[in-house]
Design a protein around this motif. Structure first.
Motif, PDB file in Angstrom:
ATOM      1  N   PHE A   1       0.837  -1.206   0.000  1.00 51.21           N
ATOM      2  CA  PHE A   1       0.000   0.000   0.000  1.00 51.21           C
ATOM      3  C   PHE A   1       0.869   1.252   0.000  1.00 51.21           C
ATOM      4  CE2 PHE A   1      -2.364  -2.996   2.987  1.00 51.21           C
ATOM      5  CZ  PHE A   1      -3.042  -3.623   1.956  1.00 51.21           C
ATOM      6  N   LYS A   2       0.872   1.977  -1.124  1.00 48.51           N
ATOM      7  CA  LYS A   2       1.615   3.237  -1.235  1.00 48.51           C
ATOM      8  C   LYS A   2       0.632   4.382  -1.008  1.00 48.51           C
ATOM      9  CE  LYS A   2       3.286   6.793  -3.868  1.00 48.51           C
ATOM     10  NZ  LYS A   2       2.378   7.907  -3.667  1.00 48.51           N
ATOM     11  N   LEU A   3       0.845   5.122   0.053  1.00 51.52           N
ATOM     12  CA  LEU A   3      -0.045   6.234   0.374  1.00 51.52           C
ATOM     13  C   LEU A   3       0.185   7.388  -0.599  1.00 51.52           C
ATOM     14  CD1 LEU A   3       0.416   5.938   4.205  1.00 51.52           C
ATOM     15  CD2 LEU A   3      -1.527   5.174   2.846  1.00 51.52           C
ATOM     16  N   LYS A   4      -0.911   8.038  -0.974  1.00 51.70           N
ATOM     17  CA  LYS A   4      -0.864   9.114  -1.960  1.00 51.70           C
ATOM     18  C   LYS A   4      -0.068  10.318  -1.465  1.00 51.70           C
ATOM     19  CE  LYS A   4      -5.069   8.162  -4.422  1.00 51.70           C
ATOM     20  NZ  LYS A   4      -6.282   8.702  -4.966  1.00 51.70           N
ATOM     21  N   SER A   5       0.256  11.173  -2.414  1.00 56.34           N
ATOM     22  CA  SER A   5       0.915  12.443  -2.124  1.00 56.34           C
ATOM     23  C   SER A   5       0.010  13.274  -1.217  1.00 56.34           C
ATOM     24  CB  SER A   5       1.159  13.187  -3.443  1.00 56.34           C
ATOM     25  OG  SER A   5       1.811  14.388  -3.212  1.00 56.34           O
TER      26      SER A   5
ATOM     27  N   ILE B   1       2.009  12.215   1.242  1.00 55.94           N
ATOM     28  CA  ILE B   1       2.679  11.260   2.128  1.00 55.94           C
ATOM     29  C   ILE B   1       3.755  10.467   1.381  1.00 55.94           C
ATOM     30  CG2 ILE B   1       2.369   9.251   3.620  1.00 55.94           C
ATOM     31  CD1 ILE B   1      -0.466  10.350   4.225  1.00 55.94           C
ATOM     32  N   ASN B   2       3.369   9.837   0.274  1.00 57.73           N
ATOM     33  CA  ASN B   2       4.314   9.101  -0.568  1.00 57.73           C
ATOM     34  C   ASN B   2       5.189   8.113   0.202  1.00 57.73           C
ATOM     35  OD1 ASN B   2       3.564  10.192  -3.096  1.00 57.73           O
ATOM     36  ND2 ASN B   2       4.674  12.060  -2.591  1.00 57.73           N
ATOM     37  N   ALA B   3       4.555   7.240   0.949  1.00 56.16           N
ATOM     38  CA  ALA B   3       5.285   6.212   1.689  1.00 56.16           C
ATOM     39  C   ALA B   3       4.494   4.911   1.616  1.00 56.16           C
ATOM     40  CB  ALA B   3       5.466   6.632   3.148  1.00 56.16           C
ATOM     41  N   ILE B   4       5.181   3.808   1.864  1.00 53.68           N
ATOM     42  CA  ILE B   4       4.532   2.507   1.874  1.00 53.68           C
ATOM     43  C   ILE B   4       4.072   2.246   3.298  1.00 53.68           C
ATOM     44  CG2 ILE B   4       4.842   0.036   1.484  1.00 53.68           C
ATOM     45  CD1 ILE B   4       7.078   0.939  -0.566  1.00 53.68           C
TER      46      ILE B   4
ATOM     47  N   TRP C   1      11.611  -5.428  -0.576  1.00 53.60           N
ATOM     48  CA  TRP C   1      10.975  -6.557   0.110  1.00 53.60           C
ATOM     49  C   TRP C   1      11.674  -6.847   1.440  1.00 53.60           C
ATOM     50  CZ3 TRP C   1       6.580  -8.227   0.825  1.00 53.60           C
ATOM     51  CH2 TRP C   1       6.357  -9.419   1.500  1.00 53.60           C
ATOM     52  N   LYS C   2      12.992  -6.655   1.496  1.00 54.02           N
ATOM     53  CA  LYS C   2      13.725  -6.863   2.747  1.00 54.02           C
ATOM     54  C   LYS C   2      13.205  -5.911   3.836  1.00 54.02           C
ATOM     55  CE  LYS C   2      18.369  -7.091   4.642  1.00 54.02           C
ATOM     56  NZ  LYS C   2      19.798  -6.933   4.404  1.00 54.02           N
ATOM     57  N   GLU C   3      12.918  -4.670   3.452  1.00 55.87           N
ATOM     58  CA  GLU C   3      12.368  -3.709   4.423  1.00 55.87           C
ATOM     59  C   GLU C   3      10.976  -4.139   4.889  1.00 55.87           C
ATOM     60  OE1 GLU C   3      12.958   0.494   4.367  1.00 55.87           O
ATOM     61  OE2 GLU C   3      14.125   0.318   2.515  1.00 55.87           O
ATOM     62  N   VAL C   4      10.154  -4.632   3.967  1.00 59.16           N
ATOM     63  CA  VAL C   4       8.817  -5.102   4.334  1.00 59.16           C
ATOM     64  C   VAL C   4       8.937  -6.291   5.289  1.00 59.16           C
ATOM     65  CG1 VAL C   4       6.670  -6.137   3.473  1.00 59.16           C
ATOM     66  CG2 VAL C   4       7.741  -4.259   2.202  1.00 59.16           C
TER      67      VAL C   4
ATOM     68  N   VAL D   1       9.376   5.242  -0.650  1.00 58.08           N
ATOM     69  CA  VAL D   1       9.053   4.719  -1.977  1.00 58.08           C
ATOM     70  C   VAL D   1      10.360   4.532  -2.765  1.00 58.08           C
ATOM     71  CG1 VAL D   1       7.815   5.244  -4.120  1.00 58.08           C
ATOM     72  CG2 VAL D   1       6.799   5.834  -1.929  1.00 58.08           C
ATOM     73  N   PRO D   2      10.474   3.444  -3.540  1.00 57.27           N
ATOM     74  CA  PRO D   2      11.700   3.208  -4.319  1.00 57.27           C
ATOM     75  C   PRO D   2      12.018   4.355  -5.286  1.00 57.27           C
ATOM     76  CG  PRO D   2      10.286   1.277  -4.366  1.00 57.27           C
ATOM     77  CD  PRO D   2       9.499   2.385  -3.728  1.00 57.27           C
ATOM     78  N   ALA D   3      13.289   4.501  -5.605  1.00 59.00           N
ATOM     79  CA  ALA D   3      13.738   5.576  -6.500  1.00 59.00           C
ATOM     80  C   ALA D   3      13.081   5.489  -7.878  1.00 59.00           C
ATOM     81  CB  ALA D   3      15.255   5.523  -6.640  1.00 59.00           C
ATOM     82  N   SER D   4      12.749   4.282  -8.326  1.00 57.33           N
ATOM     83  CA  SER D   4      12.152   4.120  -9.658  1.00 57.33           C
ATOM     84  C   SER D   4      10.672   4.503  -9.701  1.00 57.33           C
ATOM     85  CB  SER D   4      12.307   2.672 -10.133  1.00 57.33           C
ATOM     86  OG  SER D   4      11.492   1.821  -9.342  1.00 57.33           O
ATOM     87  N   TRP D   5      10.091   4.768  -8.550  1.00 59.70           N
ATOM     88  CA  TRP D   5       8.670   5.117  -8.521  1.00 59.70           C
ATOM     89  C   TRP D   5       8.478   6.485  -9.178  1.00 59.70           C
ATOM     90  CZ3 TRP D   5       4.335   2.484  -7.431  1.00 59.70           C
ATOM     91  CH2 TRP D   5       3.154   3.211  -7.373  1.00 59.70           C
ATOM     92  N   ASN D   6       7.631   6.534 -10.187  1.00 62.58           N
ATOM     93  CA  ASN D   6       7.334   7.777 -10.890  1.00 62.58           C
ATOM     94  C   ASN D   6       6.087   8.396 -10.278  1.00 62.58           C
ATOM     95  OD1 ASN D   6       6.176   9.632 -12.806  1.00 62.58           O
ATOM     96  ND2 ASN D   6       7.465   8.719 -14.386  1.00 62.58           N
ATOM     97  N   LYS D   7       6.132   9.666  -9.948  1.00 60.18           N
ATOM     98  CA  LYS D   7       4.997  10.324  -9.302  1.00 60.18           C
ATOM     99  C   LYS D   7       3.741  10.333 -10.178  1.00 60.18           C
ATOM    100  CE  LYS D   7       6.164  14.989 -10.727  1.00 60.18           C
ATOM    101  NZ  LYS D   7       6.361  16.351 -10.352  1.00 60.18           N
TER     102      LYS D   7
END
Length: 178
Positions: free
Chosen positions: A46-50, A52-55, A152-155, A127-133
C-alpha cells in the motif's frame, strides 16, 4: 518473487489502520481493468498518496472480480474501508470519470487481499527511487532485481518486528490471566 506496489486511498488506509480484518476489498472504482499483475498469494503493498508518498502496509492477493457496487457492499461491508454504504458510494463516485454520469449501481473492480498489515507511521517505508509520481494505479517489483529485493527486505523486517511484538503482547496477556 513478484509483488505489487499500489497507490492507495489515504482514507481507506486510515480506516483499516484502526481495525484488524482478515480480508479486505482493495476496490478499483473504474471497474473495467482485470487485475492480473501478480499471482495468488503474492504481496500487495500500500503506497499512500501524495503528499505522504510512503509505503504503509501490505496484504496478500487472493482474487479479483467485478461486482456491482451494492453487491460489493453486501459482501464486504466495512471491509471496503468505509463505515456505511453511502460513504462507500460517495468515495467511488468521487474517483470515477467526471464526464460520465454515474450509474445508480456501477460495477467496480474488487481486489481481495488477505491478512492485511497496516504499519505504524514510524514504520512507513520510503518509496523506491524508480517510482514515478505520475503512476496512477501501481507497479510490479521483483526480488530478482536489486531494488525489489531491497524493498521486500524492508517489508519483511517490519513484518518480523510486528509478529514479534504481537507474540510478546499475547504472552503478557497470558501471564496477566494466569
Amino acid at each position: 518473487m513478484k509483488f505489487y506496489l499500489s497507490v492507495t486511498d489515504t482514507e481507506w488506509y486510515n480506516y483499516f489502520s484502526n481495525v484488524n480484518p482478515e480480508d479486505i476489498n482493495f476496490w478499483q472504482p473504474g471497474g473495467t481493468l482485470t487485475f492480473k499483475a501478480i499471482e495468488r498469494g503474492a504481496p500487495f503493498l500500500f503506497k499512500l498518496k501524495s503528499p505522504i508518498n510512503a509505503i504503509g502496509g501490505v496484504g496478500f492477493f487472493s482474487s479479483h472480480s467485478f461486482l456491482p457496487l451494492s453487491v460489493a457492499w453486501d459482501y464486504f461491508g466495512d471491509r471496503n474501508g468505509c463505515r456505511n454504504f453511502a460513504e462507500f458510494k460517495k468515495k467511488i463516485t468521487a474517483y470515477r470519470d467526471k464526464k460520465k454520469q454515474i450509474e445508480d449501481n456501477p460495477v467496480i473492480g474488487c481486489i481481495v487481499l488477505t491478512e492485511p498489515v497496516f504499519f505504524e507511521k514510524e514504520d512507513w517505508i520510503e518509496v523506491p527511487a524508480s517510482w514515478n509520481k505520475n503512476i496512477v494505479q501501481g507497479k510490479t517489483y521483483s526480488t530478482e532485481d536489486a531494488e525489489g529485493r531491497a524493498l521486500w527486505k524492508e517489508v519483511e523486517e517490519r513484518l518480523s518486528r510486528i509478529n514479534l511484538l504481537n507474540r510478546k503482547l499475547k504472552e503478557s496477556d497470558a501471564i496477566a490471566v494466569a
